[in-house]
Design a protein around this motif. Structure first.
Motif, mmCIF file in Angstrom:
data_model
loop_
_atom_site.group_PDB
_atom_site.id
_atom_site.type_symbol
_atom_site.label_atom_id
_atom_site.label_comp_id
_atom_site.label_asym_id
_atom_site.label_seq_id
_atom_site.Cartn_x
_atom_site.Cartn_y
_atom_site.Cartn_z
ATOM 1 N N ARG A 17 0.825 -1.208 0.000
ATOM 2 C CA ARG A 17 0.000 0.000 0.000
ATOM 3 C C ARG A 17 0.867 1.268 0.000
ATOM 4 O O ARG A 17 0.556 2.238 -0.692
ATOM 5 C CB ARG A 17 -0.943 -0.002 1.207
ATOM 6 C CG ARG A 17 -1.871 1.202 1.241
ATOM 7 C CD ARG A 17 -3.013 1.012 2.215
ATOM 8 N NE ARG A 17 -3.883 -0.096 1.843
ATOM 9 C CZ ARG A 17 -4.818 -0.036 0.904
ATOM 10 N NH1 ARG A 17 -5.008 1.077 0.220
ATOM 11 N NH2 ARG A 17 -5.561 -1.087 0.634
ATOM 12 N N LEU A 20 1.795 2.830 -3.436
ATOM 13 C CA LEU A 20 0.791 3.216 -4.432
ATOM 14 C C LEU A 20 0.951 4.639 -4.956
ATOM 15 O O LEU A 20 0.782 4.874 -6.156
ATOM 16 C CB LEU A 20 -0.621 3.000 -3.889
ATOM 17 C CG LEU A 20 -1.050 1.539 -3.739
ATOM 18 C CD1 LEU A 20 -2.476 1.451 -3.217
ATOM 19 C CD2 LEU A 20 -0.907 0.783 -5.044
ATOM 20 N N VAL A 24 1.399 5.439 -8.871
ATOM 21 C CA VAL A 24 0.454 6.291 -9.600
ATOM 22 C C VAL A 24 1.185 7.466 -10.252
ATOM 23 O O VAL A 24 0.876 7.850 -11.381
ATOM 24 C CB VAL A 24 -0.694 6.759 -8.677
ATOM 25 C CG1 VAL A 24 -1.527 7.849 -9.334
ATOM 26 C CG2 VAL A 24 -1.579 5.565 -8.312
ATOM 27 N N TRP A 35 -4.177 4.838 -15.520
ATOM 28 C CA TRP A 35 -5.107 4.178 -14.602
ATOM 29 C C TRP A 35 -5.280 5.068 -13.378
ATOM 30 O O TRP A 35 -4.319 5.701 -12.921
ATOM 31 C CB TRP A 35 -4.536 2.858 -14.125
ATOM 32 C CG TRP A 35 -4.530 1.733 -15.093
ATOM 33 C CD1 TRP A 35 -4.740 1.774 -16.449
ATOM 34 C CD2 TRP A 35 -4.272 0.366 -14.769
ATOM 35 N NE1 TRP A 35 -4.628 0.517 -16.980
ATOM 36 C CE2 TRP A 35 -4.348 -0.362 -15.976
ATOM 37 C CE3 TRP A 35 -3.992 -0.299 -13.599
ATOM 38 C CZ2 TRP A 35 -4.146 -1.741 -16.022
ATOM 39 C CZ3 TRP A 35 -3.784 -1.662 -13.636
ATOM 40 C CH2 TRP A 35 -3.869 -2.379 -14.841
ATOM 41 N N PRO A 36 -6.473 5.067 -12.756
ATOM 42 C CA PRO A 36 -6.678 5.807 -11.511
ATOM 43 C C PRO A 36 -6.113 5.029 -10.311
ATOM 44 O O PRO A 36 -5.870 3.820 -10.387
ATOM 45 C CB PRO A 36 -8.201 5.923 -11.414
ATOM 46 C CG PRO A 36 -8.715 4.727 -12.152
ATOM 47 C CD PRO A 36 -7.714 4.462 -13.263
ATOM 48 N N TYR A 37 -5.949 5.737 -9.210
ATOM 49 C CA TYR A 37 -5.407 5.162 -7.980
ATOM 50 C C TYR A 37 -6.132 3.873 -7.591
ATOM 51 O O TYR A 37 -5.507 2.865 -7.266
ATOM 52 C CB TYR A 37 -5.523 6.202 -6.854
ATOM 53 C CG TYR A 37 -4.987 5.748 -5.528
ATOM 54 C CD1 TYR A 37 -3.672 6.025 -5.160
ATOM 55 C CD2 TYR A 37 -5.785 5.053 -4.623
ATOM 56 C CE1 TYR A 37 -3.181 5.620 -3.930
ATOM 57 C CE2 TYR A 37 -5.297 4.638 -3.397
ATOM 58 C CZ TYR A 37 -3.991 4.920 -3.060
ATOM 59 O OH TYR A 37 -3.498 4.508 -1.849
ATOM 60 N N ASP A 38 -7.480 3.894 -7.630
ATOM 61 C CA ASP A 38 -8.225 2.733 -7.142
ATOM 62 C C ASP A 38 -8.015 1.489 -8.003
ATOM 63 O O ASP A 38 -8.168 0.363 -7.527
ATOM 64 C CB ASP A 38 -9.709 3.044 -6.954
ATOM 65 C CG ASP A 38 -10.428 3.365 -8.247
ATOM 66 O OD1 ASP A 38 -9.786 3.800 -9.220
ATOM 67 O OD2 ASP A 38 -11.667 3.196 -8.279
ATOM 68 N N ALA A 39 -7.630 1.664 -9.261
ATOM 69 C CA ALA A 39 -7.325 0.498 -10.097
ATOM 70 C C ALA A 39 -6.110 -0.238 -9.539
ATOM 71 O O ALA A 39 -6.094 -1.475 -9.482
ATOM 72 C CB ALA A 39 -7.074 0.926 -11.543
ATOM 73 N N GLU A 41 -5.077 -0.024 -6.403
ATOM 74 C CA GLU A 41 -5.464 -0.503 -5.079
ATOM 75 C C GLU A 41 -6.120 -1.886 -5.161
ATOM 76 O O GLU A 41 -5.879 -2.747 -4.317
ATOM 77 C CB GLU A 41 -6.434 0.518 -4.474
ATOM 78 C CG GLU A 41 -6.571 0.444 -2.986
ATOM 79 C CD GLU A 41 -7.367 1.628 -2.454
ATOM 80 O OE1 GLU A 41 -7.019 2.063 -1.355
ATOM 81 O OE2 GLU A 41 -8.318 2.088 -3.123
ATOM 82 N N ARG A 42 -6.922 -2.104 -6.212
ATOM 83 C CA ARG A 42 -7.604 -3.395 -6.380
ATOM 84 C C ARG A 42 -6.625 -4.546 -6.602
ATOM 85 O O ARG A 42 -6.968 -5.694 -6.353
ATOM 86 C CB ARG A 42 -8.589 -3.330 -7.550
ATOM 87 C CG ARG A 42 -9.859 -2.588 -7.224
ATOM 88 C CD ARG A 42 -10.950 -2.830 -8.257
ATOM 89 N NE ARG A 42 -10.610 -2.339 -9.586
ATOM 90 C CZ ARG A 42 -10.875 -1.117 -10.022
ATOM 91 N NH1 ARG A 42 -11.459 -0.245 -9.246
ATOM 92 N NH2 ARG A 42 -10.542 -0.762 -11.247
#
Length: 155
Positions: A17, A20, A24, A35-39, A41-42
């Protein structure tokens, strides 16, 4: 690990984590449609999400996974990028090499990836690793550019 210019060591390890934001930043600097941050994170915890670290700094990353397709295990390199300051030093090759090992260990028989038709540097790298162009996908990217699907058998 391998020796890097100026004597620093490159280590490749699973992404955490704490990595990240750096990942990014590299993504945003590398691609016109990042890609966005949450991509990212997944994909945390996925064995195919690896980072290259030099002297405590994230220098690049790769994301790959294995899916079942028609009863066979297919590896997919989804994203790879190297920080602009570290390009040309073999980090992309090291990440791709380690990733192919992870995919093979997870049962992938074949690995595929998509690359922009205009990205000659990436296509050259993939060819060095035995990837062959399979087909063109018109308008694959949001800006209308075609993708080239490249594929490589493992084992």
């Amino acid at each position: 690990m391998r020796a890097y210019e100026d004597g620093d060591e490159v280590s490749i390890r699973p992404a955490e984590r704490a990595d990240l934001l750096a990942v990014v930043r590299i993504e945003n600097d590398s691609f016109s449609q990042p890609w966005p941050y949450d991509a990212f994170e997944r994909f945390l915890g996925n064995p195919g999400f690896l980072v290259a670290q030099i002297d405590g700094e994230i220098a690049g990353y790769i994301i790959a996974d294995v899916t079942q397709q028609i009863g066979r295990s297919l590896g997919h390199v989804k994203d790879i990028a190297v920080h602009a300051d570290h390009r040309g030093a073999g980090i992309g090759s090291a990440l791709l090499s380690r990733s192919l090992g992870v995919l093979a260990a997870r049962g992938a028989e074949t690995v595929k990836l998509e690359v922009r038709r205009s990205n000659d540097g990436a296509k050259r790298l993939y060819r060095e690793f035995g990837f062959e162009p399979l087909r063109r996908v018109p308008g694959y990217y949001g800006d209308g550019e075609d993708a080239i699907v490249m594929i490589r058998k493992l084992g």
